[in-house]
Design a protein around this motif. Structure first.
Motif, PDB file in Angstrom:
ATOM      1  N   THR A 143       0.955  -1.369   0.107  1.00 46.20           N
ATOM      2  CA  THR A 143       0.052  -0.168   0.135  1.00 46.20           C
ATOM      3  C   THR A 143       0.944   1.477  -0.101  1.00 46.20           C
ATOM      4  O   THR A 143       2.188   1.322   0.785  1.00 46.20           O
ATOM      5  CB  THR A 143      -0.761  -0.330   1.772  1.00 46.20           C
ATOM      6  N   ILE A 144       0.409   2.006  -1.094  1.00 46.53           N
ATOM      7  CA  ILE A 144       1.112   3.185  -1.677  1.00 46.53           C
ATOM      8  C   ILE A 144       0.620   4.531  -1.007  1.00 46.53           C
ATOM      9  O   ILE A 144      -0.560   5.261  -0.952  1.00 46.53           O
ATOM     10  CB  ILE A 144       2.204   3.341  -1.969  1.00 46.53           C
ATOM     11  N   ALA A 145       0.362   5.654  -0.181  1.00 45.91           N
ATOM     12  CA  ALA A 145       0.662   6.889   0.189  1.00 45.91           C
ATOM     13  C   ALA A 145       1.819   8.011  -0.956  1.00 45.91           C
ATOM     14  O   ALA A 145       2.929   7.881  -0.446  1.00 45.91           O
ATOM     15  CB  ALA A 145       0.091   7.437   1.259  1.00 45.91           C
ATOM     16  N   ILE A 146       1.065   9.124  -1.471  1.00 46.30           N
ATOM     17  CA  ILE A 146       1.910   9.535  -1.987  1.00 46.30           C
ATOM     18  C   ILE A 146       1.794  11.507  -1.895  1.00 46.30           C
ATOM     19  O   ILE A 146       0.128  11.546  -2.295  1.00 46.30           O
ATOM     20  CB  ILE A 146       1.839   9.589  -3.897  1.00 46.30           C
ATOM     21  N   GLN A 147       2.599  12.709  -1.281  1.00 44.37           N
ATOM     22  CA  GLN A 147       2.092  13.371  -1.552  1.00 44.37           C
ATOM     23  C   GLN A 147       2.445  14.079  -2.950  1.00 44.37           C
ATOM     24  O   GLN A 147       4.092  14.185  -2.667  1.00 44.37           O
ATOM     25  CB  GLN A 147       3.273  14.091   0.011  1.00 44.37           C
ATOM     26  N   ILE A 182      -2.948   4.395  -1.644  1.00 44.51           N
ATOM     27  CA  ILE A 182      -4.483   4.303  -0.902  1.00 44.51           C
ATOM     28  C   ILE A 182      -4.611   6.049  -0.950  1.00 44.51           C
ATOM     29  O   ILE A 182      -5.483   6.452  -0.548  1.00 44.51           O
ATOM     30  CB  ILE A 182      -4.256   3.728   0.199  1.00 44.51           C
ATOM     31  N   ALA A 183      -3.745   6.372  -1.375  1.00 42.53           N
ATOM     32  CA  ALA A 183      -3.829   8.316  -0.602  1.00 42.53           C
ATOM     33  C   ALA A 183      -2.816   9.181  -1.754  1.00 42.53           C
ATOM     34  O   ALA A 183      -1.692   8.494  -2.233  1.00 42.53           O
ATOM     35  CB  ALA A 183      -3.327   8.775   0.554  1.00 42.53           C
ATOM     36  N   ILE A 184      -3.203  10.032  -2.103  1.00 47.11           N
ATOM     37  CA  ILE A 184      -2.030  11.107  -3.390  1.00 47.11           C
ATOM     38  C   ILE A 184      -2.932  12.799  -3.322  1.00 47.11           C
ATOM     39  O   ILE A 184      -3.369  12.775  -2.238  1.00 47.11           O
ATOM     40  CB  ILE A 184      -2.790  10.927  -4.827  1.00 47.11           C
TER      41      ILE A 184
END
Ligand code: NAD
Length: 435
Positions: A231-235, A256-258
């Protein structure tokens, strides 16, 4: 006279400028430099040499404005080191840029090139201006006069600029043209980040995100997580963030999030990244209103429970205030300086594997190196060849730095600095001091 490291460092950053607070990326970089220098027991002479740039140039740039008046801008070019080869580094246009900031950024480039074994030294340039207040003609004239003032500094074998904040392919094209007119021949290798038709490289635009993803995969492998299960979150959803998201999505990972300046977007089941990119491109470059996920804040995104966090927006995002709340197992620094030195030890205590910026986002400078090689050969590679060689260089660098980490029992970040500084220090020793 006895030599004092603190005095040299204070002298190096004597005018901190607005961004240089205690948790600034540049102060953080100097702290890491000092750690590596101590571990390597760097002699005072080498420390002093590396703490100062070899050249720092300030030029005046008079420009006839559209209303007929003359405005004078300040141009800066700093070469931190050129012992491994020509110096390399971007040019930024910004109203508040200072010589000290450019000096710090130039040394950062030295370590970055050394870590990925690109045969360049480090440099950085700037023009103190607000590009949003300039017409295209004024911007072109600023660029051409800046280049003309630095004709004896720039050169394919000397110092090679590239785009940075507020500069782009077009600005690189003007630099290449101005330099070439004076050389009386086309000199494509004097800058990188050029348009393809002017000798740019295929794969350059995606290179930083692609390089970061190579390292995400290498780091996942180290902790035994399959990409398809991660699972990956990227800002940040600009060049680096969106390319990283797209490539991880193609690997079967669950992004899961950008996020971007409009806020964060979270979907536990995974976000359809092609849809998010399509939405952003149709929506003036913004994710505002994207309905494939729930809205969260940017700080919530950083604290999500995920395997990999990729900060790919700006500096100082993870600091001593939020470090304790970070739950990712791996952080890959797509941006420059997203974690402050104060946060490092908190994250290390939590057992988080951090792939540091000077390694993680070096894909850009690596493909800039490929662009320079192709220009000099006059032979242009397929995108497939660029990507294959980029992946190999990034993976080799990761393995090398990981070995250093194990050898000294230090963090990956410390290992990257130790490797880079040791390499440049050895080159300086072998070359000796002339004069
Ligand atoms: P970009 O301008 O294309 O994208 C930046 C993104 O970050 C945008 O989506 C923007 O909306 C978002 N953003 C800005 N402030 C934010 C905030 N407070 N919270 C969340 N998102 C925010 O920039 P880029 O080229 O992708 O560069 C991103 C970072 O990577 C920078 O630190 C840059 O120095 C570094 N970097 C870029 C390259 C490259 O080749 N582009 C190479 C090395 C390092």
């Amino acid at each position: 006279m006895p030599y004092n490291k603190d005095a040299v460092q204070n002298q190096y950053y004597k005018e901190p400028g607005p961004k240089l607070d205690k948790e600034s990326p540049f102060e953080s970089m100097m702290e890491r430099f000092r750690f590596a220098a101590d571990l390597l027991e760097l002699d005072d002479g080498t420390f002093k040499t590396l703490a100062q740039p070899v050249r720092q140039i300030s030029v005046s740039i008079p420009v006839v404005m559209d209303d007929g008046s003359i405005e004078v801008f300040e141009g800066i070019r700093v070469i931190h080191d050129n012992s491994l080869g020509p110096s390399k580094g971007g040019i930024r246009y910004a109203p508040d840029v200072t010589m000290d900031e450019v000096k710090a950024l130039a040394s950062w480039m030295t370590w970055k090139c050394a870590v990925v074994n690109v045969p360049f030294g480090g440099a950085k340039g700037a023009v103190r201006c607000n590009p949003r207040q300039l017409s295209v003609r004024e911007l072109e004239n600023v660029t051409r006069r800046y280049t003309a003032e630095l004709l004896d500094v720039f050169g394919p074998d000397q110092d090679i600029p590239a785009p940075d904040m507020n500069t782009n392919e077009q600005v690189m094209g003007w630099i290449m043209d101005t330099y070439s007119m004076h050389a009386r021949k086309a000199q494509t290798a004097v800058v990188t980040g050029k348009p393809l038709l002017l000798g740019g490289s295929k794969g350059r635009k995606e290179a930083t995100g692609r390089g970061a993803v190579t390292l995400v995969l290498a780091a996942l492998n180290k902790i035994g997580i399959m990409p398809g299960k991660a699972t990956i979150a990227i800002q940040g959803f600009g060049n680096v963030g969106s390319v990283s998201a797209k490539l991880m999505y193609e690997q079967g990972a669950r992004v899961i999030a950008i996020s971007d300046v409009s806020g964060g977007y979270y979907n536990k089941q995974g976000i359809d990244i092609s849809k998010a990119i399509e939405y952003r491109d149709k929506n003036n470059g913004s994710l505002e209103g994207f309905d494939g996920a729930d809205k969260i804040s940017n700080s919530e995104l950083l604290e999500l429970d995920c395997d990999v966090l990729i900060p790919a927006a700006k500096e100082d995002q993870i600091n001593r205030k939020n470090a304790e709340n970070i739950k990712a197992k791996i952080i890959v620094e797509g941006a420059n300086g997203p974690i402050t030195a104060n946060a490092d030890s908190i994250l290390d205590d939590k057992g988080i594997l951090i792939v540091p910026d000077i390694l993680a986002n070096a894909g850009g400078v690596t493909v800039s190196y490929f662009e320079w090689v192709q220009d000099r050969q006059g032979y242009f590679w397929t995108e497939e060849r660029v990507n294959r060689r980029l992946n190999r260089m990034m993976k080799d660098a990761f393995d090398l730095i990981y070995k250093e980490k194990d050898r000294y029992n230090i963090t990956l970040r410390q290992a990257a600095y130790v490797y880079a500084i040791n390499k440049v220090a050895r080159v300086l020793k072998m070359r000796g001091v002339y004069g």
